[in-house]
Design a protein around this motif. Sequence first.
Motif, PDB file in Angstrom:
ATOM      1  N   MET A 164       0.830  -1.204   0.000  1.00 39.07           N
ATOM      2  CA  MET A 164       0.000   0.000   0.000  1.00 39.07           C
ATOM      3  C   MET A 164       0.862   1.252   0.000  1.00 39.07           C
ATOM      4  N   GLU A 165       1.912   1.274   0.842  1.00 41.80           N
ATOM      5  CA  GLU A 165       2.785   2.447   0.914  1.00 41.80           C
ATOM      6  C   GLU A 165       3.492   2.682  -0.417  1.00 41.80           C
ATOM      7  N   GLN A 166       3.986   1.606  -1.023  1.00 40.02           N
ATOM      8  CA  GLN A 166       4.686   1.761  -2.297  1.00 40.02           C
ATOM      9  C   GLN A 166       3.734   2.240  -3.393  1.00 40.02           C
ATOM     10  N   GLY A 170       5.107   5.743  -3.233  1.00 37.11           N
ATOM     11  CA  GLY A 170       6.354   5.534  -3.960  1.00 37.11           C
ATOM     12  C   GLY A 170       7.516   5.197  -3.046  1.00 37.11           C
ATOM     13  N   THR A 171       7.240   4.897  -1.797  1.00 39.08           N
ATOM     14  CA  THR A 171       8.261   4.514  -0.813  1.00 39.08           C
ATOM     15  C   THR A 171       7.552   3.791   0.321  1.00 39.08           C
ATOM     16  N   ASP A 172       8.277   3.379   1.349  1.00 38.36           N
ATOM     17  CA  ASP A 172       7.646   2.788   2.534  1.00 38.36           C
ATOM     18  C   ASP A 172       8.297   3.333   3.789  1.00 38.36           C
ATOM     19  N   HIS A 173       7.700   3.031   4.940  1.00 40.79           N
ATOM     20  CA  HIS A 173       8.152   3.678   6.185  1.00 40.79           C
ATOM     21  C   HIS A 173       9.558   3.258   6.588  1.00 40.79           C
ATOM     22  N   LEU A 174      10.013   2.056   6.191  1.00 36.62           N
ATOM     23  CA  LEU A 174      11.380   1.662   6.529  1.00 36.62           C
ATOM     24  C   LEU A 174      12.404   2.386   5.659  1.00 36.62           C
ATOM     25  N   GLN A 175      12.074   2.631   4.399  1.00 40.12           N
ATOM     26  CA  GLN A 175      12.964   3.426   3.560  1.00 40.12           C
ATOM     27  C   GLN A 175      13.054   4.863   4.084  1.00 40.12           C
ATOM     28  N   VAL A 176      11.914   5.397   4.516  1.00 38.70           N
ATOM     29  CA  VAL A 176      11.918   6.741   5.096  1.00 38.70           C
ATOM     30  C   VAL A 176      12.762   6.762   6.362  1.00 38.70           C
TER      31      VAL A 176
END
Length: 670
Positions: A164-166, A170-176
């Motif tokens: 859902m985040e991707q 276009g990203t997810d909370h761990l990448q952030v």
Amino acid sequence: MSFNLSLPFPLHLPPPSAAQAVALLDVLNDGDVTADAVIETALVTPSLIVALLWMTPLKAGEDTLRTAMTQRLSTAGAPLIRAWVLQAGGHLSDNDFASANAARSLHLSSLTTALASASGMYEHMAAQLAGLWMGAGELSLAASIPNYVQMLEGSDSIDARFDMEQEHLGTDHLQVASRLADACGLGVDIQDALLMSRLNPARLEGAHPLSRLLHTATQLTRTPADIDAIARFSGIAAATLSDLRERYSSSVSTDLIHSAHSVYPMVPSAWRTTVLASLTADIFGSLADHIDNSLTRAFRLLFCAPAPLLLKEESGRLIPFATGTDPGAQTLARRLRELELNVDDASSVVSLAVRSQAITTQYVGRDAPSRNTKDWHVARWLGHRSLTCLPFDIGGQRGVGVVGERDDPAGITAEQRLMAQLVQQAARSHFRDALYRHQVDAHGEQIREDIMAHVRRIKHEASGPLTVLQAQLSLLAEQDEDSDSPVSLHEISHEVARVNELLSELVTPPTAVASSTEASINAEVGRLRELYGHTLFEQRGRHLDVRLPPSLPPVAITPKALTQVLLNLVRNAAEALPESGTLSIRSSGVAITGGRPCVEILLKDDGPGLPLERQKALFEAAPSTKGEDHQGIGLSIVKQLLDEHGAYIFCRTIKNQGTSFQIYIPVVDC
């Protein structure tokens, strides 16, 4: 304003929950940011830890989170922390989500740290931060993306959540979280651990120990937890894992997290800018570097933005304030002077802000100027393509603070008005500092003359008694040549003459060190032992142990300077030593230091070690705790004398084990 981490949307730092905000404001009431209550509260407020490390990224050598937070809290000060609490509340979208996020982050941090201890695999601070950072990404997204929390409610699994985040972001909370960790100075080991925490155990084969520890901690927090499978993956006994899971499952149920406070302490919007500006009114110091550093901290903490470029009007042009010693700031200042920004430039949004004394914003172009070429240059040098210009007028002295923006500004916001207030305060401090410096320069020569006249009077008054004392000592020495006293009267007379010589230097302008000066370490150390070995050591039940090679080469330093260096270090050691303590003076001979042959001298004692506060500014003049006869400048004099002769000094100290000073002095003719 938000910060730029190469994401497809602007991102805000995570705010605290309502309960955490209330707790912080309560403990800050007395203004002492280093009080135990403030530090303890900060350490259980993950959003404040993130904000402070964003303000001042973690540096090499910082080995405990408590020390790092104490230093940053002290640097920021209570007013700026209060302002952050009130400012951050504007980005709190869901208080229950923020509370649960903080509880989970603290839980993971405690568990990861405990696992690091149990396994002996990794340093505690990295494990502690990795656990804390697990919630930073999703809380930042909740502060930045409308309806993010509601979006999560539709995800029935961890994988669905990432999908859902991707899809939407276009990203997810761990990448952030990983990018935020990088911006805050956390190591790549922590960044990797965050990114890998969602992977299955098979894909973590051969991973870094911290990645495995964080993955183990996340698995232990899940319900149900397959303890046997986690034990096989981590290599930690199942009984130990079960004990840790039970012990830390309730360790974060604190009043701070689960509090009745559900309303964030907010300031009415009509008063917001005024109140926050009032809180930050006293954060600026009186020196240019301090002013700029304070402005940088305030902008990073409150707005997640770099400090504005401060320009002042002078003879119709806009030029930067004093830039200190930072090479980057000096280069930018040079370019701005070359650019010749004119206040009467009709097409410049920067100049318009100064003339109109109103906040101006403008998209100035990306690859080519859209309107004004000089504005475009300024934006590019600030790393952006849009500008927000914050004017000031301090008693007729005008100027502007220029902030780079990543996007085309959409009107004037309350945040920008607060920025303008901070720019006003910083500019006022700069002008006040410049006025003070001008006054000091104007009266400096008279002040110096007054001081020198005072010193000459003291020297004149002291020289008489010292001359008489020296003469009497010489006479007594001739009458008492057969005395078996451990210190000869001739030596005492020599020291009195040295005092008289030092007084003479007070009224003589300093001269450059002659290149032909040289001294014998063996001779100077031998003379000091003869003169002070009994009075400073034997008479007090302490020991002076000198063992030097007999033929050390002469060194490039004046005998007087070498004596002063050694005497300061020997006297300091003697005063610090307990009864029966020992100061040893050794030399390993010649070593190559800084590309030059130098003689090494090692002075090592077995005393209590140097206090922590003294270690932080070892060779700076500081108030002494030894009594009124000590000025606290001995080590600063030692460092200055050695620097003047191209020599080096290093210190090692261990609590209750002693202190050593290692000196390297260049050999003559090298």
